[in-house]
Structures are given as C-alpha cells and as structure tokens.
Design an enzyme around this catalytic site. Sequence first.
Site, PDB file in Angstrom:
ATOM      1  N   HIS A 107       0.871  -1.188   0.000  1.00  0.00           N
ATOM      2  CA  HIS A 107       0.000   0.000   0.000  1.00  0.00           C
ATOM      3  C   HIS A 107       0.905   1.234   0.000  1.00  0.00           C
ATOM      4  O   HIS A 107       1.483   1.598   1.030  1.00  0.00           O
ATOM      5  CB  HIS A 107      -0.916  -0.048   1.234  1.00  0.00           C
ATOM      6  CG  HIS A 107      -2.116   0.843   1.134  1.00  0.00           C
ATOM      7  ND1 HIS A 107      -3.381   0.463   1.565  1.00  0.00           N
ATOM      8  CD2 HIS A 107      -2.247   2.112   0.659  1.00  0.00           C
ATOM      9  CE1 HIS A 107      -4.220   1.477   1.355  1.00  0.00           C
ATOM     10  NE2 HIS A 107      -3.560   2.475   0.812  1.00  0.00           N
ATOM     11  N   VAL A 108       1.010   1.845  -1.159  1.00  0.00           N
ATOM     12  CA  VAL A 108       1.965   2.950  -1.353  1.00  0.00           C
ATOM     13  C   VAL A 108       1.644   4.126  -0.411  1.00  0.00           C
ATOM     14  O   VAL A 108       0.469   4.415  -0.142  1.00  0.00           O
ATOM     15  CB  VAL A 108       1.982   3.399  -2.844  1.00  0.00           C
ATOM     16  CG1 VAL A 108       0.639   3.959  -3.278  1.00  0.00           C
ATOM     17  CG2 VAL A 108       3.102   4.380  -3.117  1.00  0.00           C
ATOM     18  N   HIS A 109       2.682   4.783   0.107  1.00  0.00           N
ATOM     19  CA  HIS A 109       2.479   5.920   1.009  1.00  0.00           C
ATOM     20  C   HIS A 109       3.659   6.881   0.936  1.00  0.00           C
ATOM     21  O   HIS A 109       4.801   6.481   0.881  1.00  0.00           O
ATOM     22  CB  HIS A 109       2.258   5.450   2.449  1.00  0.00           C
ATOM     23  CG  HIS A 109       3.293   4.481   2.943  1.00  0.00           C
ATOM     24  ND1 HIS A 109       3.305   3.151   2.564  1.00  0.00           N
ATOM     25  CD2 HIS A 109       4.346   4.649   3.763  1.00  0.00           C
ATOM     26  CE1 HIS A 109       4.332   2.555   3.144  1.00  0.00           C
ATOM     27  NE2 HIS A 109       4.991   3.431   3.870  1.00  0.00           N
ATOM     28  N   MET A 110       3.326   8.158   0.951  1.00  0.00           N
ATOM     29  CA  MET A 110       4.307   9.243   0.901  1.00  0.00           C
ATOM     30  C   MET A 110       4.644   9.672   2.330  1.00  0.00           C
ATOM     31  O   MET A 110       3.750   9.969   3.108  1.00  0.00           O
ATOM     32  CB  MET A 110       3.683  10.427   0.140  1.00  0.00           C
ATOM     33  CG  MET A 110       4.578  11.625   0.004  1.00  0.00           C
ATOM     34  SD  MET A 110       5.639  11.502  -1.441  1.00  0.00           S
ATOM     35  CE  MET A 110       4.507  12.092  -2.721  1.00  0.00           C
TER      36      MET A 110
END
Length: 152
Positions: free
Chosen positions: A109-112
């Site tokens: 789950h991509v996250h910045m």
Amino acid sequence: MEYIQSEKQKGECIFCQVLNMPDGPENLVVHRGSRAFVILNRYPYTSGHVMIAPMAHLASLEDLDVATRSELMELTTAAMVVLRREYRPHGFNIGLNIGEAAGAGILDHVHMHVVPRWAGDTNFMASLAGTRVLPESLEDTFNRLKKAWEER
Ligand SMILES: [Zn+2]
C-alpha cells in the site's frame, strides 16, 4: 485464488484497517480526502511525521490513476503547509519507499512520507545512540495537527 489472496493481504494492511475505524487518536487519521488520506506515523522519525496514502490498496505510484496521484501530491503539499505553520521546521524530507529493497515498511500500500526536519535533529539523536526522544506525545501531535488541518 488470486482474489482470495489479495483480500487476505488487504485485511492485514494497516492502512486499510485504519480506514475502517473512526478518525481520532486511535487510528491517527488526520484528514480524509476523496481518494487519499493523511495519517500520523505511529513510529515517527520526528514529531509531525505524517504519511499520505491512497484509499485504494495499491502498491506503487504507477498503479494509481491520475486523479488519485494528483490528490496524493495535493495532500502532501497541504501537510507541508500545516506542519510549517504548526511546527516551524527548518526543512522537510518527503518521499516514497517502493519495494523491500528500498526500505518500505508496508509493501502493498503505497504511502508518501512527510518528515519535518530541524537543524541538528540528527546530531542530537545520534548522540543518544539511536534512541528517538520526541518532545511531545503522539496524542498531542495528533490533536495539534488535526486542529491545524481544520483551520487551514
Ligand atoms: Zn491497504
């Protein structure tokens, strides 16, 4: 089978779990947009360390549609504005860790990451031999950011 596997992974994902909880100091969600949300990091590098993630359980930037990717960047910018006003940092580290080799803690789950920085903060922490001493509790940070976000 593939469907069952992906549902299982989704169930274990911390970002997907917090979206099913009411927002507050428990789930640490500061703001929900329409396609992405802002959450305080439970293990912050510095006070005010937040993450911006899409609502959708997707692993990488190129998996997102244009609207979601745009909102991710808009919320990243808004987080900078709020943090700058509330914490007066001297700088920021902003970025994505994609894949295990790049040091991603949550792979699917991509996250910045948005990490406010102050001159000398690493020197201080290095002198404590890796111990991170934060000047305020996670709950206090959450309440400050939530209020600042709503007043923005
Ligand atoms: Zn997820």
